[in-house]
Design an enzyme around this catalytic site. Structure first.
Site, mmCIF file in Angstrom:
data_model
loop_
_atom_site.group_PDB
_atom_site.id
_atom_site.type_symbol
_atom_site.label_atom_id
_atom_site.label_comp_id
_atom_site.label_asym_id
_atom_site.label_seq_id
_atom_site.Cartn_x
_atom_site.Cartn_y
_atom_site.Cartn_z
ATOM 1 N N CYS A 76 0.803 -1.225 0.000
ATOM 2 C CA CYS A 76 0.000 0.000 0.000
ATOM 3 C C CYS A 76 0.843 1.286 0.000
ATOM 4 C CB CYS A 76 -1.008 -0.065 1.131
ATOM 5 S SG CYS A 76 -2.521 0.799 0.701
ATOM 6 N N HIS A 169 -3.395 -5.039 1.620
ATOM 7 C CA HIS A 169 -2.747 -5.372 2.900
ATOM 8 C C HIS A 169 -2.840 -6.865 3.218
ATOM 9 C CE1 HIS A 169 -2.129 -1.320 4.618
ATOM 10 N NE2 HIS A 169 -3.087 -0.998 3.767
ATOM 11 N N GLU A 171 -1.233 -8.514 5.400
ATOM 12 C CA GLU A 171 -1.052 -8.725 6.854
ATOM 13 C C GLU A 171 -2.371 -8.610 7.615
ATOM 14 O OE1 GLU A 171 -0.381 -6.062 5.214
ATOM 15 O OE2 GLU A 171 -0.947 -4.329 6.415
#
Ligand code: GLN
Length: 195
Positions: A76, A169, A171
């Site tokens: 990002c 993202h 994660e």
């Protein structure tokens, strides 16, 4: 040891994910710390703020130098920083990915979304859940950029040799394939430098 740039943004999520993979990591804030790591994560956050802090902490040239030999995973805001050109003059491009990218191109926070995408990485296709949060859009692809995934025809995951850039993202959805890739690349660099 993998470094996670910890100037602003959601760097702790990356550290937690790496820990779950059994990969040790450390927060990076200053140039000297780059000498102690074999791979780097540039997390999401606010790219204009991170860019300003990169300049203030004298990290601009050291990160570029690092990228010449070691792998980077950028998510990002991270991929915005890695680009050659953005639509925001406050972001000083690291010019590691030959791409042009537009910040906040899907709209405001209310236009953030989650979707399933297909990723082709190292000959394996995986279906993963991706969170796009005030995500950027890659507008132009230049030299040596391999597209790993698209969403509605727009590239959302790219690779340039040992570096990976994502506009979403991983994660946040406990998706580990990209962090594992970073670790594999680190091992490859270790092997090359040992020979
Ligand atoms: N909108 C942010 C920026 O342009 C990126 C968002 C993110 O990292 N989730 O810097």
């Amino acid at each position: 040891m993998i470094g996670v740039l910890a100037l602003q943004g959601n760097f702790t999520k990356h550290i937690e994910l790496l820990k779950r993979l059994g990969i040790s990591s450390t927060e990076v804030r200053y140039p000297d710390q780059l000498n102690e790591v074999d791979g780097l994560v540039l997390p999401g956050g606010e790219s204009s703020v991170i860019s300003d802090l990169i300049v203030r902490n004298d990290l601009l040239e050291p990160i570029v130098e690092f990228s010449r030999v070691k792998p980077i995973l950028a998510t990002c805001a991270g991929i915005i920083l890695m680009s050659k050109k953005t639509n925001d003059s406050r972001v000083i491009p690291l010019n590691i990915f030959d791409i042009e990218i537009y910040r906040n191109a899907y709209g405001r926070q209310i236009h953030s979304f989650i979707d399933t995408i297909q990723v082709d990485l190292n000959g394996t296709t995986s279906s993963i859940v991706a969170s796009f949060i005030r995500a950027p859009k890659i507008a132009k692809l230049g030299n040596d950029i391999e597209v790993l995934a698209t969403h509605n025809g727009i590239p959302v995951a790219i690779r340039n040799d040992r570096h990976i850039g994502l506009t979403f993202h991983p994660e946040l959805n406990n998706e580990t394939i990209f962090h594992s890739f970073l670790f594999q690349m680190k091992k490859k660099v270790d092997t090359l430098s040992a020979n």
